[in-house]
Each structure stands twice: as structure tokens, then as C-alpha cells.
Enzyme design. Structure first.
Site, PDB file in Angstrom:
ATOM      1  N   CYS A 114     -39.951 -38.867  12.960  1.00  0.00           N
ATOM      2  CA  CYS A 114     -39.482 -38.165  14.107  1.00  0.00           C
ATOM      3  C   CYS A 114     -40.352 -36.873  14.496  1.00  0.00           C
ATOM      4  O   CYS A 114     -40.287 -36.082  15.642  1.00  0.00           O
ATOM      5  CB  CYS A 114     -38.139 -37.932  14.164  1.00  0.00           C
ATOM      6  SG  CYS A 114     -37.285 -39.405  13.881  1.00  0.00           S
ATOM      7  N   HIS A 253     -36.514 -32.813  19.488  1.00  0.00           N
ATOM      8  CA  HIS A 253     -36.246 -34.539  19.062  1.00  0.00           C
ATOM      9  C   HIS A 253     -34.843 -34.841  19.614  1.00  0.00           C
ATOM     10  O   HIS A 253     -33.876 -34.038  19.134  1.00  0.00           O
ATOM     11  CB  HIS A 253     -36.618 -34.718  17.567  1.00  0.00           C
ATOM     12  CG  HIS A 253     -36.083 -36.012  17.221  1.00  0.00           C
ATOM     13  ND1 HIS A 253     -36.624 -37.123  17.869  1.00  0.00           N
ATOM     14  CD2 HIS A 253     -35.427 -36.406  15.978  1.00  0.00           C
ATOM     15  CE1 HIS A 253     -36.127 -38.274  17.292  1.00  0.00           C
ATOM     16  NE2 HIS A 253     -35.485 -37.774  16.199  1.00  0.00           N
ATOM     17  N   ASN A 283     -32.606 -42.606  20.319  1.00  0.00           N
ATOM     18  CA  ASN A 283     -33.657 -41.975  19.244  1.00  0.00           C
ATOM     19  C   ASN A 283     -34.917 -42.775  19.482  1.00  0.00           C
ATOM     20  O   ASN A 283     -34.897 -43.767  18.761  1.00  0.00           O
ATOM     21  CB  ASN A 283     -33.127 -41.571  17.959  1.00  0.00           C
ATOM     22  CG  ASN A 283     -34.026 -41.100  16.995  1.00  0.00           C
ATOM     23  OD1 ASN A 283     -35.150 -40.807  17.338  1.00  0.00           O
ATOM     24  ND2 ASN A 283     -33.485 -40.712  15.854  1.00  0.00           N
TER      25      ASN A 283
HETATM   26  N1  COA Z   1     -19.452 -47.762  16.226  1.00  0.00           N
HETATM   27  C1  COA Z   1     -17.770 -47.721  15.834  1.00  0.00           C
HETATM   28  N2  COA Z   1     -17.711 -46.773  14.489  1.00  0.00           N
HETATM   29  C2  COA Z   1     -18.796 -46.779  13.792  1.00  0.00           C
HETATM   30  C3  COA Z   1     -20.164 -46.631  14.254  1.00  0.00           C
HETATM   31  C4  COA Z   1     -20.358 -47.373  15.359  1.00  0.00           C
HETATM   32  N3  COA Z   1     -21.614 -47.828  15.792  1.00  0.00           N
HETATM   33  N4  COA Z   1     -21.069 -46.494  13.286  1.00  0.00           N
HETATM   34  C5  COA Z   1     -20.155 -45.894  12.197  1.00  0.00           C
HETATM   35  N5  COA Z   1     -18.766 -46.152  12.640  1.00  0.00           N
HETATM   36  C6  COA Z   1     -17.542 -45.541  11.852  1.00  0.00           C
HETATM   37  C7  COA Z   1     -17.837 -45.353  10.477  1.00  0.00           C
HETATM   38  O1  COA Z   1     -17.761 -46.600   9.935  1.00  0.00           O
HETATM   39  C8  COA Z   1     -16.935 -44.499   9.933  1.00  0.00           C
HETATM   40  O2  COA Z   1     -15.548 -45.122   9.725  1.00  0.00           O
HETATM   41  P1  COA Z   1     -14.411 -44.854   8.862  1.00  0.00           P
HETATM   42  O3  COA Z   1     -14.001 -43.369   9.254  1.00  0.00           O
HETATM   43  O4  COA Z   1     -13.342 -45.700   8.930  1.00  0.00           O
HETATM   44  O5  COA Z   1     -15.218 -44.938   7.399  1.00  0.00           O
HETATM   45  C9  COA Z   1     -16.651 -43.468  11.169  1.00  0.00           C
HETATM   46  O6  COA Z   1     -17.081 -44.262  12.276  1.00  0.00           O
HETATM   47  C10 COA Z   1     -17.349 -42.188  11.216  1.00  0.00           C
HETATM   48  O7  COA Z   1     -18.739 -42.409  10.629  1.00  0.00           O
HETATM   49  P2  COA Z   1     -19.561 -41.248  10.347  1.00  0.00           P
HETATM   50  O8  COA Z   1     -20.995 -41.688   9.597  1.00  0.00           O
HETATM   51  O9  COA Z   1     -18.800 -40.216   9.457  1.00  0.00           O
HETATM   52  O10 COA Z   1     -19.874 -40.774  11.640  1.00  0.00           O
HETATM   53  P3  COA Z   1     -20.548 -39.389  12.136  1.00  0.00           P
HETATM   54  O11 COA Z   1     -19.632 -38.573  12.861  1.00  0.00           O
HETATM   55  O12 COA Z   1     -21.275 -38.592  11.021  1.00  0.00           O
HETATM   56  O13 COA Z   1     -21.667 -39.969  13.058  1.00  0.00           O
HETATM   57  C11 COA Z   1     -24.048 -40.247  12.921  1.00  0.00           C
HETATM   58  C12 COA Z   1     -22.641 -40.683  12.521  1.00  0.00           C
HETATM   59  C13 COA Z   1     -25.403 -41.294  12.367  1.00  0.00           C
HETATM   60  C14 COA Z   1     -24.089 -40.445  14.552  1.00  0.00           C
HETATM   61  C15 COA Z   1     -24.342 -38.955  12.566  1.00  0.00           C
HETATM   62  O14 COA Z   1     -24.147 -38.649  11.111  1.00  0.00           O
HETATM   63  C16 COA Z   1     -25.765 -38.471  12.913  1.00  0.00           C
HETATM   64  O15 COA Z   1     -26.107 -38.370  13.838  1.00  0.00           O
HETATM   65  N6  COA Z   1     -26.536 -38.169  11.895  1.00  0.00           N
HETATM   66  C17 COA Z   1     -27.946 -37.723  12.215  1.00  0.00           C
HETATM   67  C18 COA Z   1     -28.814 -39.068  12.239  1.00  0.00           C
HETATM   68  C19 COA Z   1     -30.234 -39.016  12.864  1.00  0.00           C
HETATM   69  O16 COA Z   1     -30.470 -37.849  13.392  1.00  0.00           O
HETATM   70  N7  COA Z   1     -31.162 -39.668  12.269  1.00  0.00           N
HETATM   71  C20 COA Z   1     -32.371 -39.603  12.905  1.00  0.00           C
HETATM   72  C21 COA Z   1     -33.214 -38.539  12.203  1.00  0.00           C
HETATM   73  S1  COA Z   1     -34.483 -38.362  13.186  1.00  0.00           S
END
Ligand code: COA
Length: 326
Positions: A114, A253, A283
């Protein structure tokens, strides 16, 4: 301060036709529009069905040549930033070079996930410095949908496909790249992986497993981005001899709207300076900053002389900022 000549002559994007909404995703996985919007800001993404990564990049290159009004024979360099090229070889850039008949151009890909467009822009700036009148194309192009595990709701909802880029020229005037700040944190690289193909050979046991899909420790990447992106921006702005408020737009980004808001807050800046289009595209990795850049230009929001900060972060792990005087 970098004093190479680097002038942007044209900017263009190419987006796949097919739109996949959050509601569409709820039909194939256990997720909801509400969860995706609240956690990421994404409403829809474009997914390449008929298009390939290469075809989108070729479309961008053709538009750039047309808009800049140049002869393809005068192009010296073509860089495609991508982590999802259709082939390991030929590079996407080589395929673009062949398709547009830019017979005098040297073409290669840059893979910094990215951060790829920012890294590619930095490489192009250096290449053009040694090439008076030189012309280069930098494209960020991704078909991330081919790396998505559609059973993994934690990653599948986040990504989209697309391509965009710039055509630049060393025309002897002052460079538009006024500073750059790139960093790589390879020791943390395994928290975001994709495309591992272990392969088989007849000469011994292979212990490795194929792991083709995007796998991510979302929390680790979130923490990385919200710490390292502001650091990179602050350093690049300082190196340019500017203040944060001198920057008209921070073209960041688009990985997650929450990351953009957190970075703006950490820098003590209003979200007015942080345009967001992740709602429409998800993304798109290396394509995300140039797609946003192109949209700002298309909407008439950029004036010559504006300072812009382009910041990428992600796989590698990598981070990078270039400050451009538009
Ligand atoms: N729909 C519904 N629920 C979902 C889900 C989806 N698509 N994906 C995950 N969940 C659930 C998980 O299973 C978890 O459930 P639990 O609490 O029962 O275990 C809950 O939602 C929370 O998950 P979590 O991973 O803690 O959510 P988050 O608030 O951290 O958001 C991301 C997840 C990936 C959106 C976030 O961590 C993020 O944006 N990270 C950076 C990613 C990024 O930028 N990547 C690219 C780099 S360039």
C-alpha cells in the site's frame, strides 16, 4: 530538499465496472452493512470481473499519454506499483510498455504494497533527475480480489480493485517533489501477508504450505499505521521546510476511515484536510492514493502551487510520504 525536476503533466484513473456493495457481501458471508461501515467507512468496492490488473494499467497509461499530448516514443520509464500483478513475470509495467508501444521506455514493477505508489514516485523522481527532458509514468494498479479469501470476513470486506497514475516530465523547472520520507519495518512484515506460493520440486520434502490469500493481524496493522504514518508525515513536512498547516490536502492511503481520522487527530488537524473516498472503493493498496489524487483533480479542488502530502502504509511493513508542490 530534493531539487530534481519532476513535473506532473497528466493524471488518470481506471476503475472496474462491477460494484459490490456491503449488502452484496452479506449474501456470501456472515457480515453486515452496519459492521463494515462503522468499523471501516466502506460502503462498496469495485471488483474486476472482465478487467485484469494489466488491462486497467494499460487504460491508465493510454489516458495519460492522451491527456499529456506526448508521443509514446518519448517515454523513458514506466513504473507500476502493485502487489497483485497478473503474472510474476512479465511485470505489469513491461506489459503496459508493450501494449502502448512505448518502445524506448524501461519498465519495471515496484512492490511496496500500500506504500507502492509513494515508493514508485520516489524512484521515478530519482530516475528523472539523471534524464533531462525525460518522461516517466507511475501507476498504482491492483486486482486484490484475486488475493482475497472470500470465506474470511475479517479481510474480504476491506479490499477493492482499480488503477491510477501520473505522467511526469523532467522539463528543467523546479521539482514538484519537495521532500520524501520512506521507511521499511521488515521485522514486522509477517503481520500482513499475501501470495505465498511454496511450489513443489522433486528434490526433497517441501515443508512449506501455500498461503495465497491476504492474511492480516488487523490490530497490529492498525497500530503500525496510526503510529508510523503521522511520524512519516511530520518528518516529510519538516524536511520540506513547511508547517503541517501549509499542506492543503493529506492524500492518505485509504485502508480504513478510522485510521485517517486517528492520524488527523494525532497531527492536530481538521478532517477537512484529509479527503476520503474509501466509502466507494475500499482499500485498493497501491492504487488508493492516485485514485484519490485523480478525483481531487477531476473535482477541480487542486490549484497549481498547492502543497499535497501523499502517504502510504502497509505490507512490508512499509510507510512513506512525498510532499508535492502541485
Ligand atoms: N463482519 C462482521 N463481523 C466481523 C467482521 C465482518 N466483516 N470481521 C470481523 N468481525 C468480528 C470479529 O470476528 C470480532 O468478533 P468477536 O468480538 O466476536 O471476536 C469483531 O468483529 C471485532 O473484530 P476486530 O478484528 O477486533 O475489529 P476491529 O475493530 O479491529 O476492525 C479491522 C478490524 C480489520 C477493520 C481493523 O483492525 C483495521 O482496519 N485494521 C487495519 C487494517 C488495514 O489497514 N489493513 C491494510 C493495511 S494497508
Amino acid at each position: 530538499m530534493i531539487m530534481n525536476s519532476f513535473r506532473i503533466k497528466a493524471i488518470a484513473k481506471s476503475i472496474p465496472q462491477k460494484v459490490v456493495t456491503n449488502d452484496d457481501l452479506t449474501k456470501i458471508m456472515d457480515t453486515s452493512d452496519e459492521w463494515i461501515k462503522r468499523r471501516t467507512g466502506i460502503t462498496q468496492r469495485h471488483i474486476a470481473t472482465r478487467e485484469t490488473n494489466t488491462s486497467m494499467c494499460i487504460d491508465v497509461a493510454k489516458q495519460l499519454v492522451e491527456k499529456a499530448g506526448i508521443d509514446v516514443d518519448t517515454i523513458n520509464f514506466i513504473i507500476v506499483a502493485t502487489m497483485s500483478g497478473d503474472y510474476q513475470t512479465p511485470s505489469t509495467a513491461a506489459s503496459v510498455q508493450g501494449a502502448i508501444h512505448a518502445d524506448h521506455a524501461v519498465a519495471f514493477d515496484v512492490d511496496a504494497a500500500c506504500s507502492g505508489f509513494v515508493y514508485g514516485t520516489s524512484v521515478m523522481n530519482s530516475l528523472l533527475a539523471g534524464k533531462p527532458n525525460g518522461i516517466g509514468i507511475v501507476i498504482g494498479g491492483e486486482k486484490l480480489s484475486r488475493l482475497i479469501n472470500w470465506q474470511d470476513r475479517g479481510t474480504a470486506v476491506l479490499f477493492g480493485d482499480g488503477a491510477a497514475g501520473i505522467l511526469v516530465q523532467n522539463d528543467g523547472s523546479t521539482s514538484q517533489v519537495v521532500s520524501e520520507n520512506l521507511s521499511t519495518y521488515g521485522a514486522d512484515g509477517m503481520c500482513l501477508t499475501a501470495g505465498h506460493h511454496a511450489g513443489q520440486n522433486p528434490f526433497g520434502e517441501n515443508q512449506e504450505q501455500d498461503d495465497p490469500y491476504i492474511k492480516m493481524d488487523g490490530h497490529a496493522v492498525y497500530n503500525f499505521a496510526t503510529k508510523r504514518a503521522p511520524e512519516s508525515i511530520e518528518q516529510a513536512v519538516a524536511d520540506a521546510g513547511l508547517q503541517l498547516n501549509d499542506i492543503k490536502y493529506f492524500i492518505m492511503h485509504q485502508a480504513n476511515e478510522r485510521i485517517v481520522k486517528r492520524v488527523a487527530k494525532k497531527l492536530g488537524l481538521s478532517m477537512d484536510k484529509f479527503p476520503v473516498n474509501i466509502d466507494k472503493y475500499g482499500n485498493t493498496a497501491a492504487a488508493s492514493e492516485p485514485i484519490l489524487f485523480t478525483e481531487l483533480e477531476e473535482q477541480g479542488l487542486l490549484q497549481r502551487g498547492d502543497y499535497l502530502a501523499l502517504t502510504g502504509f502497509g505490507g512490508g511493513l512499509t510507510v512513506g510520504t512525498v510532499i508535492i508542490k502541485y
